[in-house]
Design a protein around this motif. Sequence first.
Motif: not given
Length: 170
Positions: A95-97, A129-135, A154-157, A161-164
Amino acid sequence: MTGAWTIVLTAVFAATGLYGVWRLSTRRWQGIETVVDVSHALMSPAMLVMLWWPMAATGQWAQMAVFSGLAVVFFYQLSGLDSIAERAGAMAHAGMNLGMVWMLAAMPRLMSGDAWTTMLSWSAVGLLVITAGWWLIHAARTPGHRALCGCHGLSCAGMATMLALMTPAL
């Protein structure tokens, strides 16, 4: 994007990228774990380029191909994983990729305020955001992997943030 966000996100992506490079330089090939580190080592500089030169088309199609390929590798790994946590981790990395591919593809359209691109981008922000929370929860529950899971979170968050920040309001 404001100067403060640029500095914060620069620190996030520099730290996660350097962590991936450090892991690559201190370990031998370890299958999917090495692919995870390669993913961070490639994604972080790509995010920094987007952050500092948002309209640059520096290898955009090549980057999209690389990150799509990495997502496929993570999806392929799903069939060989035993635990739910391992499968969730592979899905999170895929998902991150794919989030990276979306950011590269959508950036020009986001600047124009296109409605469908905006809606899809906010959906991607929510998933990141959900994925960052899971990590981050996984980091708290997995003592031997706190730094690694924290890096992923941190990477996912940072991506969320950047996309938002790039996406217009609905």
